[in-house]
Write an enzyme that holds these catalytic residues in place. Structure first.
Site, PDB file in Angstrom:
ATOM      1  N   ALA A  66      -4.593  17.165  -7.585  1.00 15.05           N
ATOM      2  CA  ALA A  66      -4.791  15.759  -7.363  1.00 15.05           C
ATOM      3  C   ALA A  66      -3.457  15.133  -7.656  1.00 15.05           C
ATOM      4  O   ALA A  66      -2.543  15.608  -8.494  1.00 15.05           O
ATOM      5  CB  ALA A  66      -5.943  15.271  -8.402  1.00 15.05           C
ATOM      6  N   GLY A 109      -6.657  20.426  -8.488  1.00 13.14           N
ATOM      7  CA  GLY A 109      -7.858  19.958  -7.525  1.00 13.14           C
ATOM      8  C   GLY A 109      -7.766  20.611  -6.261  1.00 13.14           C
ATOM      9  O   GLY A 109      -8.799  20.733  -5.294  1.00 13.14           O
ATOM     10  N   GLU A 112      -9.540  23.567  -6.795  1.00  9.99           N
ATOM     11  CA  GLU A 112     -11.109  23.447  -6.625  1.00  9.99           C
ATOM     12  C   GLU A 112     -11.781  22.897  -5.496  1.00  9.99           C
ATOM     13  O   GLU A 112     -12.645  23.273  -5.024  1.00  9.99           O
ATOM     14  CB  GLU A 112     -11.062  22.212  -7.742  1.00  9.99           C
ATOM     15  CG  GLU A 112     -10.830  22.446  -9.291  1.00  9.99           C
ATOM     16  CD  GLU A 112     -10.900  21.628 -10.316  1.00  9.99           C
ATOM     17  OE1 GLU A 112     -10.192  20.359  -9.855  1.00  9.99           O
ATOM     18  OE2 GLU A 112     -11.263  21.537 -11.385  1.00  9.99           O
ATOM     19  N   GLU A 132      -3.766  22.153 -15.174  1.00  3.88           N
ATOM     20  CA  GLU A 132      -4.037  20.730 -15.774  1.00  3.88           C
ATOM     21  C   GLU A 132      -3.686  20.951 -17.294  1.00  3.88           C
ATOM     22  O   GLU A 132      -3.391  19.883 -17.639  1.00  3.88           O
ATOM     23  CB  GLU A 132      -5.737  20.471 -15.729  1.00  3.88           C
ATOM     24  CG  GLU A 132      -5.979  20.147 -14.421  1.00  3.88           C
ATOM     25  CD  GLU A 132      -6.480  21.352 -13.504  1.00  3.88           C
ATOM     26  OE1 GLU A 132      -6.093  22.511 -13.621  1.00  3.88           O
ATOM     27  OE2 GLU A 132      -7.082  21.107 -12.516  1.00  3.88           O
TER      28      GLU A 132
HETATM   29  N1  DAK Z   1       1.087  14.938  -7.670  1.00  2.00           N
HETATM   30  C1  DAK Z   1       1.792  14.335  -7.130  1.00  2.00           C
HETATM   31  N2  DAK Z   1       3.188  14.730  -6.419  1.00  2.00           N
HETATM   32  C2  DAK Z   1       3.146  16.226  -6.505  1.00  2.00           C
HETATM   33  C3  DAK Z   1       2.255  16.913  -7.194  1.00  2.00           C
HETATM   34  C4  DAK Z   1       1.055  16.541  -7.392  1.00  2.00           C
HETATM   35  N3  DAK Z   1       0.026  17.339  -7.815  1.00  2.00           N
HETATM   36  N4  DAK Z   1       2.624  18.216  -6.756  1.00  2.00           N
HETATM   37  C5  DAK Z   1       3.775  18.102  -6.234  1.00  2.00           C
HETATM   38  N5  DAK Z   1       4.220  16.688  -5.913  1.00  2.00           N
HETATM   39  C6  DAK Z   1       5.525  16.125  -5.605  1.00  2.00           C
HETATM   40  C7  DAK Z   1       6.608  16.257  -6.474  1.00  2.00           C
HETATM   41  O1  DAK Z   1       6.445  15.035  -7.217  1.00  2.00           O
HETATM   42  C8  DAK Z   1       7.664  16.196  -5.517  1.00  2.00           C
HETATM   43  O2  DAK Z   1       8.052  14.875  -5.254  1.00  2.00           O
HETATM   44  P1  DAK Z   1       9.413  14.005  -5.250  1.00  2.00           P
HETATM   45  O3  DAK Z   1       9.741  14.083  -6.584  1.00  2.00           O
HETATM   46  O4  DAK Z   1      10.257  14.646  -4.376  1.00  2.00           O
HETATM   47  O5  DAK Z   1       8.999  12.643  -4.724  1.00  2.00           O
HETATM   48  C9  DAK Z   1       7.194  16.946  -4.287  1.00  2.00           C
HETATM   49  O6  DAK Z   1       5.930  16.863  -4.407  1.00  2.00           O
HETATM   50  C10 DAK Z   1       7.764  18.200  -4.253  1.00  2.00           C
HETATM   51  O7  DAK Z   1       7.410  18.825  -5.549  1.00  2.00           O
HETATM   52  P2  DAK Z   1       8.446  19.703  -6.091  1.00  2.00           P
HETATM   53  O8  DAK Z   1       9.910  18.978  -6.393  1.00  2.00           O
HETATM   54  O9  DAK Z   1       7.932  19.821  -7.686  1.00  2.00           O
HETATM   55  O10 DAK Z   1       8.423  21.098  -5.639  1.00  2.00           O
HETATM   56  P3  DAK Z   1       8.626  22.600  -6.376  1.00  2.00           P
HETATM   57  O11 DAK Z   1       8.564  23.463  -5.114  1.00  2.00           O
HETATM   58  O12 DAK Z   1       9.808  22.707  -7.256  1.00  2.00           O
HETATM   59  O13 DAK Z   1       7.463  22.919  -7.297  1.00  2.00           O
HETATM   60  C11 DAK Z   1       4.754  22.990  -7.955  1.00  2.00           C
HETATM   61  C12 DAK Z   1       6.293  22.868  -6.736  1.00  2.00           C
HETATM   62  C13 DAK Z   1       3.651  22.935  -7.038  1.00  2.00           C
HETATM   63  C14 DAK Z   1       5.190  24.129  -8.861  1.00  2.00           C
HETATM   64  C15 DAK Z   1       5.069  21.640  -8.523  1.00  2.00           C
HETATM   65  O14 DAK Z   1       5.300  20.487  -7.502  1.00  2.00           O
HETATM   66  C16 DAK Z   1       3.931  21.239  -9.559  1.00  2.00           C
HETATM   67  O15 DAK Z   1       3.987  21.945 -10.438  1.00  2.00           O
HETATM   68  N6  DAK Z   1       3.307  20.229  -9.094  1.00  2.00           N
HETATM   69  C17 DAK Z   1       1.902  19.916  -9.879  1.00  2.00           C
HETATM   70  C18 DAK Z   1       1.052  20.858  -9.976  1.00  2.00           C
HETATM   71  C19 DAK Z   1      -0.166  20.340 -10.837  1.00  2.00           C
HETATM   72  O16 DAK Z   1      -0.127  20.195 -11.897  1.00  2.00           O
HETATM   73  N7  DAK Z   1      -1.443  20.344 -10.166  1.00  2.00           N
HETATM   74  C20 DAK Z   1      -2.551  19.818 -10.983  1.00  2.00           C
HETATM   75  C21 DAK Z   1      -2.463  18.260 -10.825  1.00  2.00           C
HETATM   76  S1  DAK Z   1      -3.920  17.633 -11.689  1.00  2.00           S
HETATM   77  C22 DAK Z   1     -10.601  14.410 -11.573  1.00  2.00           C
HETATM   78  C23 DAK Z   1     -11.001  15.714 -11.061  1.00  2.00           C
HETATM   79  C24 DAK Z   1      -9.970  16.580 -10.697  1.00  2.00           C
HETATM   80  C25 DAK Z   1      -8.825  16.106 -10.812  1.00  2.00           C
HETATM   81  C26 DAK Z   1      -8.526  14.766 -11.318  1.00  2.00           C
HETATM   82  C27 DAK Z   1      -9.404  14.089 -11.671  1.00  2.00           C
HETATM   83  N8  DAK Z   1     -11.931  13.444 -11.975  1.00  2.00           N
HETATM   84  C28 DAK Z   1     -13.051  13.939 -11.973  1.00  2.00           C
HETATM   85  C29 DAK Z   1     -11.610  12.008 -12.028  1.00  2.00           C
HETATM   86  C30 DAK Z   1      -7.523  17.119 -10.542  1.00  2.00           C
HETATM   87  C31 DAK Z   1      -6.578  17.033 -11.400  1.00  2.00           C
HETATM   88  C32 DAK Z   1      -5.413  17.904 -11.033  1.00  2.00           C
HETATM   89  O17 DAK Z   1      -5.242  18.445  -9.940  1.00  2.00           O
END
Ligand code: DAK
Length: 258
Positions: A66, A109, A112, A132
């Protein structure tokens, strides 16, 4: 219909494909994107020329989760009152088979959403995870439930409590994905599998998918009752008559989807 966050096409007869297209954000799932995905899928579901769908991202990311930047600053009540990722990806409303074609990151997400699909075909570069915990939240779109059912408690705990990532091969070994293929072949494989489903009687496909999904929701006896009901519905279809006649006449069945 024109979209800003997805690309929609038909890579083979009978197959609809939705590609997530926010590459600079690793296809992070924001609200607009999820609404477009559901609109495109609902369109394919209603299109009698389409028998199966592929949901995919790009080579680097299926979806990195997400959109954290969209969620940052939102309150608990904002999340409660807005339609969440879960509501937006209402997979139960889609009756045709959906194959997730996953390459690169399928995190949070993103993982998921892939698990919500009916099958997963992964490239060798795919990485699955539920990170998360690093953000101080927990999976909220089915991760604690679907991943645990797919891989078992021990591994699910490790993935969700310690941010253990799964490689494509590990995901295959533990039953999370159907197939793994090299990067330049996984999409063709997903298309091939989609076509195999798309070529079948859509009446039988729909009834089968409903019955399999029921296995996750109910007791054995209720599941068997639904299976029997769906079997009898299929037995009354024109496609049943055609399928059995075609077998006896040693020819290919011509489905009417009736
Ligand atoms: N959201 C927003 N931007 C993201 C992102 C994300 N999840 N993942 C990556 N990006 C963006 C980065 O911010 C970066 O943007 P700029 O800084 O260049 O503007 C760009 O994508 C490239 O990312 P990185 O520079 O970080 O790239 P790397 O290759 O170094 O690293 C990575 C890749 C996938 C390891 C890293 O980007 C990372 O750790 N990303 C976050 C992964 C994460 O934590 N995912 C879980 C998110 S929480 C809900 C139900 C479900 C959910 C929410 C609500 N409800 C019932 C209401 C779900 C929640 C989630 O998924």
């Amino acid at each position: 219909m024109s979209y800003e966050n997805i690309i929609v096409d038909q890579p083979a007869p009978g197959v609809g494909r939705v590609r997530l297209n926010r590459p600079r954000a690793l296809n992070a799932l924001n609200s607009a994107l999820m609404d477009e995905v559901m609109a495109a899928m609902a369109g394919f579901d209603a299109d009698s020329e389409i028998g199966a769908m592929i949901l995919t991202g790009d080579d680097k990311a299926f979806a990195a989760g997400a959109d954290i930047k969209e969620m940052d600053g939102k309150s608990q009540i904002d999340m409660l009152m807005s339609r969440s990722l879960v509501d937006r990806f209402d997979i139960e409303s889609i009756s045709k088979p959906i194959i997730a074609a996953v390459s690169g990151y399928a995190l949070g997400g993103g993982c998921e959403v892939a698990m919500s699909c009916d099958m997963i075909v992964a490239s060798e570069t795919a990485v699955f995870g539920q990170p998360e915990i690093n953000l101080g939240i927990i999976p909220g779109a089915g991760g604690t439930q679907r991943l645990t059912r797919a891989v078992g408690k021990a591994l699910a705990m490790e993935i969700m409590l310690t941010d253990r990532k799964l490689s494509a091969q590990e995901a295959l070994d533990c039953g999370l994905v159907n197939r793994v293929a090299p990067l330049d072949e996984y999409m063709d494989l997903a298309i091939d599998i989609s076509q195999k489903a798309a070529r079948r009687s859509q009446v039988a496909i729909r009834l089968t998918k409903e019955a399999i999904n029921k296995a996750y929701e109910t007791s054995l006896s209720e599941g068997l009752a639904l299976e029997r009901r769906n079997f009898l519905i299929a037995f009354g279809s024109e496609d049943k008559a055609e399928g059995m006649r075609a077998f006896i006449e040693k020819r290919r069945a011509e489905w009417k989807n009736r």
